[in-house]
Design an enzyme around this catalytic site. Structure first.
Site, PDB file in Angstrom:
ATOM      1  N   ASP A 200       0.835  -1.196   0.000  1.00 23.44           N
ATOM      2  CA  ASP A 200       0.000   0.000   0.000  1.00 23.44           C
ATOM      3  C   ASP A 200       0.872   1.248   0.000  1.00 23.44           C
ATOM      4  O   ASP A 200       2.040   1.214   0.405  1.00 23.44           O
ATOM      5  CB  ASP A 200      -0.885   0.035   1.255  1.00 23.44           C
ATOM      6  CG  ASP A 200      -2.133  -0.813   1.103  1.00 23.44           C
ATOM      7  OD1 ASP A 200      -2.412  -1.251  -0.023  1.00 23.44           O
ATOM      8  OD2 ASP A 200      -2.824  -1.030   2.110  1.00 23.44           O
ATOM      9  N   LYS A 222      -3.186   2.533  -3.324  1.00 23.44           N
ATOM     10  CA  LYS A 222      -4.509   2.884  -2.791  1.00 23.44           C
ATOM     11  C   LYS A 222      -4.497   4.331  -2.301  1.00 23.44           C
ATOM     12  O   LYS A 222      -4.532   4.627  -1.116  1.00 23.44           O
ATOM     13  CB  LYS A 222      -4.899   1.923  -1.680  1.00 23.44           C
ATOM     14  CG  LYS A 222      -4.975   0.484  -2.154  1.00 23.44           C
ATOM     15  CD  LYS A 222      -5.473  -0.446  -1.088  1.00 23.44           C
ATOM     16  CE  LYS A 222      -6.956  -0.281  -0.869  1.00 23.44           C
ATOM     17  NZ  LYS A 222      -7.506  -1.299   0.038  1.00 23.44           N
TER      18      LYS A 222
END
Length: 410
Positions: A200, A222
């Site tokens: 992430d 993300k």
């Protein structure tokens, strides 16, 4: 004996009679390992430290509250002599020699028949460092070598290749709040052993630069309200690479299960029959305020704290948060992912009873070199976010604990 090196060996003491003479600091340090080895331990000592006494009260050892007497070592397999009486130590050591009991002496290693190595553990491996000669023994040096080896195994800087076939699978690793040093030891080791890392944006990016060239790094990207990899695509990538026999790490920021959609990934892997290991991480909800000098609880100020996702506004029909109830609480409120909604959140809290003078702190990029703190109140926080250009990721702390610490740096 001093002319010959010690012969290293691992003793299997489970269920075997072990005698410890003396209940002081030496016994306090050595007993936990003997207990973990499953030894049947008898402690002989008139007195004991509180920690050793607690072991006896818990039934982990048998404490005979008296001084050493001849015959105490007759049935022992192993003995630790650590009393503060040199005469008793010498007498017990002589008894051990007669009965062929391997014996460690804390007061005179040269007269012992066994030495205790400096030991450490890392994922099923015990590292034991032993000085091979009696003369010139330096316990601090051997302990330093032990620490260096164990630290290297744990953080992945010392990688020992596995020669047995590894079971393919996925490790769901919480990377912590951002500082690469705040990932757990186990998380860092698994990262060092990975074939594929799916990361992430909020994971500790500096750790990715340390990975060997053969490791495939997939950026889940993300980014809030920007480019992203759909959760289903992430799930499929985890499953696909694991089915290829690879060791996969899903590196997430904070803790996988604190607003991290970790359980969705665990469920998808379970349905696909892929083994998954979950490695908890340090949540930004407590670590970032702490790094900024804000305790989420403090005696006489806050006896509870509540962590809330602020990714949807209080008046959004998708919100699952009981904002009126939160407004009535007197403790600390920590809001994650709420920078762009903080104005509406503050209005709602005030409308339901929170004082507009309630202090608020926004900590952006917490625990990293770019960390900064902006202080405000519920009445002024929306303007502060705009005027100070506060951007995600930022942790928002609401409550009197904001005033407990020294405040923002000048």
């Amino acid at each position: 004996m001093a002319e010959h090196p010690a012969y290293p060996v691992g003793l299997r003491l489970s269920g075997r009679h072990v005698v410890v003479l003396g209940g002081g600091q030496v016994a306090q340090r050595r007993l936990p390992a003997l207990i973990a080895a499953g030894a049947d331990i008898v402690l002989v000592s008139p007195e004991a430290t509180p920690s050793v006494e607690a072991m006896a009260e818990a039934g982990e050892i048998t404490w005979q509250q008296r001084s050493y007497t001849e015959g105490d070592l007759a049935e022992a397999w192993y003995a630790l002599i650590a009393t503060n009486d040199p005469g008793a130590n010498a007498q017990a050591s002589a008894e051990a020699e007669r009965h062929r009991v391997w014996c460690v002496r804390s007061d005179d290693a040269d007269r012992a028949t066994a030495w205790t190595p400096a030991t450490g553990h890392s994922e099923g491996v015990t590292v034991a460092v032993l000085t091979t000669e009696a003369r010139g023994r330096d316990p601090r040096h051997t302990a330093a070598i032990r620490d260096a080896v164990v630290a290297g195994l744990r953080d992945g800087t010392l990688v020992a290749p596995h020669h047995r076939t590894r079971t393919p699978g996925v490790a769901l690793v919480g990377g912590g709040p951002g500082d690469p040093d705040l990932i757990t030891v186990r998380g860092r080791r698994l990262l060092a052993e990975a074939d594929v890392v799916i990361a992430d944006r909020l994971g500790p990016r500096d750790l990715l630069a340390e990975l060997p060239p053969h490791v495939e790094v997939i950026d889940a990207a993300k980014i809030p309200y920007g480019r992203y990899m759909a959760q289903e695509a992430i799930n499929n990538a985890l499953i696909e690479h694991a089915k290829q026999g690879k060791s996969v790490v899903r590196l997430k920021g904070g803790d996988p299960f604190v607003f991290g959609r970790g359980m969705e990934e665990v469920r998808a892997l379970a349905e696909a029959g892929i083994p998954c290991t979950v490695v908890p991480g340090i949540s930004s909800s407590i670590s970032v305020p702490g790094a900024a000098g804000i305790p989420v609880t403090h005696r006489g100020v806050a006896h509870e704290f509540t962590v809330v996702s602020g990714h949807v506004a209080p008046d959004d029909e998708r919100s699952l948060v009981d904002w009126p109830s939160l407004a009535r609480l007197t403790g600390t409120l920590v809001i994650l992912m709420g920078v762009d909604k903080i104005g509406k959140i503050a209005e709602t809290l005030v409308a339901h009873g929170r004082s507009p003078k309630t202090p608020v702190a926004l900590v952006q990029e917490g625990t990293t070199a770019a960390q900064r703190r902006v202080d405000a109140t519920l009445a002024t926080v929306a303007d502060a976010v705009r005027d100070e250009d506060v951007r995600p990721p930022a942790v928002i702390v609401i409550g009197e604990v904001v005033r407990v610490g020294p405040g923002p740096a000048a």
